[in-house]
Write a protein that holds these residues in place. Structure first.
Motif, PDB file in Angstrom:
ATOM      1  N   GLU A 125       0.813  -1.217   0.000  1.00  0.00           N
ATOM      2  CA  GLU A 125       0.000   0.000   0.000  1.00  0.00           C
ATOM      3  C   GLU A 125       0.845   1.265   0.000  1.00  0.00           C
ATOM      4  O   GLU A 125       0.606   2.187  -0.791  1.00  0.00           O
ATOM      5  CB  GLU A 125      -0.944   0.017   1.206  1.00  0.00           C
ATOM      6  CG  GLU A 125      -1.835   1.247   1.218  1.00  0.00           C
ATOM      7  CD  GLU A 125      -2.796   1.290   2.401  1.00  0.00           C
ATOM      8  OE1 GLU A 125      -3.566   2.262   2.501  1.00  0.00           O
ATOM      9  OE2 GLU A 125      -2.766   0.351   3.230  1.00  0.00           O
ATOM     10  N   ALA A 135      -4.086   7.552  -5.182  1.00  0.00           N
ATOM     11  CA  ALA A 135      -3.548   6.359  -4.525  1.00  0.00           C
ATOM     12  C   ALA A 135      -4.549   5.793  -3.528  1.00  0.00           C
ATOM     13  O   ALA A 135      -4.797   4.577  -3.497  1.00  0.00           O
ATOM     14  CB  ALA A 135      -2.223   6.687  -3.839  1.00  0.00           C
ATOM     15  N   LYS A 136      -5.115   6.657  -2.708  1.00  0.00           N
ATOM     16  CA  LYS A 136      -6.081   6.197  -1.709  1.00  0.00           C
ATOM     17  C   LYS A 136      -7.334   5.639  -2.375  1.00  0.00           C
ATOM     18  O   LYS A 136      -7.902   4.633  -1.926  1.00  0.00           O
ATOM     19  CB  LYS A 136      -6.440   7.346  -0.764  1.00  0.00           C
ATOM     20  CG  LYS A 136      -5.273   7.801   0.106  1.00  0.00           C
ATOM     21  CD  LYS A 136      -5.675   8.962   0.999  1.00  0.00           C
ATOM     22  CE  LYS A 136      -4.498   9.404   1.879  1.00  0.00           C
ATOM     23  NZ  LYS A 136      -4.858  10.563   2.737  1.00  0.00           N
ATOM     24  N   ASP A 170       4.509   5.651  -5.311  1.00  0.00           N
ATOM     25  CA  ASP A 170       4.564   5.690  -6.772  1.00  0.00           C
ATOM     26  C   ASP A 170       3.614   6.746  -7.331  1.00  0.00           C
ATOM     27  O   ASP A 170       3.994   7.601  -8.143  1.00  0.00           O
ATOM     28  CB  ASP A 170       4.184   4.321  -7.357  1.00  0.00           C
ATOM     29  CG  ASP A 170       5.303   3.300  -7.276  1.00  0.00           C
ATOM     30  OD1 ASP A 170       6.408   3.652  -6.815  1.00  0.00           O
ATOM     31  OD2 ASP A 170       5.068   2.144  -7.688  1.00  0.00           O
ATOM     32  N   VAL A 171       2.360   6.653  -6.905  1.00  0.00           N
ATOM     33  CA  VAL A 171       1.323   7.547  -7.428  1.00  0.00           C
ATOM     34  C   VAL A 171       1.628   9.006  -7.074  1.00  0.00           C
ATOM     35  O   VAL A 171       1.507   9.903  -7.912  1.00  0.00           O
ATOM     36  CB  VAL A 171      -0.066   7.139  -6.887  1.00  0.00           C
ATOM     37  CG1 VAL A 171      -1.113   8.210  -7.221  1.00  0.00           C
ATOM     38  CG2 VAL A 171      -0.487   5.799  -7.483  1.00  0.00           C
ATOM     39  N   ASN A 172       2.053   9.240  -5.830  1.00  0.00           N
ATOM     40  CA  ASN A 172       2.316  10.609  -5.406  1.00  0.00           C
ATOM     41  C   ASN A 172       3.581  11.188  -6.045  1.00  0.00           C
ATOM     42  O   ASN A 172       3.663  12.401  -6.284  1.00  0.00           O
ATOM     43  CB  ASN A 172       2.398  10.687  -3.884  1.00  0.00           C
ATOM     44  CG  ASN A 172       1.036  10.471  -3.229  1.00  0.00           C
ATOM     45  OD1 ASN A 172       0.013  10.444  -3.910  1.00  0.00           O
ATOM     46  ND2 ASN A 172       1.025  10.306  -1.918  1.00  0.00           N
ATOM     47  N   TRP A 205      -6.437   2.157  -3.932  1.00  0.00           N
ATOM     48  CA  TRP A 205      -6.232   1.093  -2.945  1.00  0.00           C
ATOM     49  C   TRP A 205      -7.544   0.688  -2.278  1.00  0.00           C
ATOM     50  O   TRP A 205      -7.775  -0.491  -2.006  1.00  0.00           O
ATOM     51  CB  TRP A 205      -5.213   1.514  -1.891  1.00  0.00           C
ATOM     52  CG  TRP A 205      -4.794   0.365  -1.023  1.00  0.00           C
ATOM     53  CD1 TRP A 205      -5.201   0.101   0.251  1.00  0.00           C
ATOM     54  CD2 TRP A 205      -3.930  -0.715  -1.391  1.00  0.00           C
ATOM     55  NE1 TRP A 205      -4.627  -1.063   0.706  1.00  0.00           N
ATOM     56  CE2 TRP A 205      -3.845  -1.581  -0.281  1.00  0.00           C
ATOM     57  CE3 TRP A 205      -3.218  -1.017  -2.546  1.00  0.00           C
ATOM     58  CZ2 TRP A 205      -3.068  -2.746  -0.293  1.00  0.00           C
ATOM     59  CZ3 TRP A 205      -2.443  -2.174  -2.565  1.00  0.00           C
ATOM     60  CH2 TRP A 205      -2.376  -3.020  -1.453  1.00  0.00           C
ATOM     61  N   LEU A 256       2.599   1.724  -3.360  1.00  0.00           N
ATOM     62  CA  LEU A 256       1.675   2.248  -4.366  1.00  0.00           C
ATOM     63  C   LEU A 256       1.470   3.745  -4.149  1.00  0.00           C
ATOM     64  O   LEU A 256       1.516   4.534  -5.105  1.00  0.00           O
ATOM     65  CB  LEU A 256       0.330   1.523  -4.281  1.00  0.00           C
ATOM     66  CG  LEU A 256      -0.768   2.109  -5.185  1.00  0.00           C
ATOM     67  CD1 LEU A 256      -0.513   1.728  -6.638  1.00  0.00           C
ATOM     68  CD2 LEU A 256      -2.150   1.648  -4.738  1.00  0.00           C
ATOM     69  N   THR A 257       1.264   4.127  -2.895  1.00  0.00           N
ATOM     70  CA  THR A 257       1.049   5.540  -2.576  1.00  0.00           C
ATOM     71  C   THR A 257       2.258   6.380  -2.979  1.00  0.00           C
ATOM     72  O   THR A 257       2.112   7.468  -3.557  1.00  0.00           O
ATOM     73  CB  THR A 257       0.783   5.702  -1.063  1.00  0.00           C
ATOM     74  OG1 THR A 257      -0.389   4.957  -0.710  1.00  0.00           O
ATOM     75  CG2 THR A 257       0.581   7.164  -0.701  1.00  0.00           C
TER      76      THR A 257
END
Length: 301
Positions: free
Chosen positions: A204, A231-232, A210-212, A235, A207-208
């Motif tokens: 998690e 991201a939120k 990466d996206v941010n 997920w 991923l956050t």
């Protein structure tokens, strides 16, 4: 045009002997886990990514990325967990094959990545991504774009991250340094650390991150992107089993009003600190790499 073949690196020599590579044109770059060369295979120009030995790699916290990776052979799996000499050797093979496996999987899922042609003893042969004039495509970090293009490309990248997550993968090190830009848009590269979304406890926050990372980069050109929470949103849908490759995301997310989890807050703080160190390291490496993008290696296909 400068086109004198360079000395063949030792790790690529077996591919030359086997007829997979005919000529090594130049070194394109040298990074934390591999060196990349421009090579000629018949009439086609490709990339040869030579993975560094574990003793030479500077990639930090590799254990966090390997968590959840399994092999079919139980003996090899046990050896990898114990960290024996044989296990470390097997872990290296899994690390090296992870990228080519991810490239095939993501291409099939509709994510733009370089086309792979196979991994041979720690050397990955793949497509050389070029611009419309045949020059090596620049990294996203080296491109200046309009606000409108930033919003459009950010949306494309969010779509790619969704498709990756839908096939169970998280890039794990996604940033403006791991995205190329050709005439058709962004192309995601560098996937040896790809994370199993279902099996890795760090999935998690990776991923956050990466996206941010991607959001923050495009927000330099389109500041309104800073308020998005893709991201939120991703997920939450993923955990519910509701995320689909064509899910229409809004970038909006309403936080749960329940009491905050102190451990999660501490983890986020530590992750932010680690990301800042990683970003500084990537920036340093970006200035140290050898870049032959000024040379046009395009040849008739």
């Amino acid at each position: 045009m400068y086109n004198v073949p360079m000395k063949i690196p030792k790790r690529i020599q077996p591919l030359v002997d086997d007829g997979l590579v005919d000529e090594v044109k130049s070194q394109l770059m040298s990074g934390k886990e591999a060196s990349v060369y421009v090579v000629r295979c018949g009439e086609t120009i490709r990339c040869a990514k030579v993975y560094k030995e574990i003793s030479q790699r500077s990639f930090k916290k590799a254990t966090a990325y390997r968590e959840g990776r399994k092999v079919r052979n139980s003996r090899r799996d046990r050896a990898m967990e114990k960290g024996s000499g044989f296990g470390r050797d097997q872990q290296e093979k899994v690390w090296q094959s992870a990228e080519v496996d991810a490239l095939y999987k993501l291409a099939a899922a509709g994510v733009r990545v370089p086309e792979p042609y196979g991994c041979f003893d720690g050397v990955l042969l793949m497509e050389l991504v070029t611009d419309d004039e045949g020059y090596v495509a620049p990294r996203l970090n080296d491109v200046v774009i309009s606000p409108e293009q930033a919003v459009q490309d950010h949306q494309v990248m969010m779509g790619y991250v969704v498709k990756m997550l839908c096939v169970g993968l998280i890039h794990g090190d996604l940033s403006e340094f791991n995205v190329l830009v050709d005439e058709s848009g962004p192309v995601i590269i560098d996937l040896p650390q790809a994370v199993d979304a279902a099996a890795n406890n760090n999935a998690e926050w990776m991923l956050t991150r990466d996206v941010n990372n991607i959001r923050d980069y495009y927000a330099q050109f389109a500041p309104e992107l800073l308020s998005t929470e893709y991201a939120k949103e991703m997920w939450a849908l993923y955990e519910k089993g509701e995320l689909k490759p064509d899910s229409k995301l809004t970038g909006e997310f309403k936080e749960d009003e329940t009491a905050a989890d102190l451990d999660s807050i501490i983890q986020e703080i530590e992750s932010a600190r680690a990301e800042e160190l990683n970003r500084r390291e990537r920036l340093k490496e970006a200035t140290e790499g050898v870049d032959d993008s000024k040379f046009n290696w395009a040849e008739p296909q």
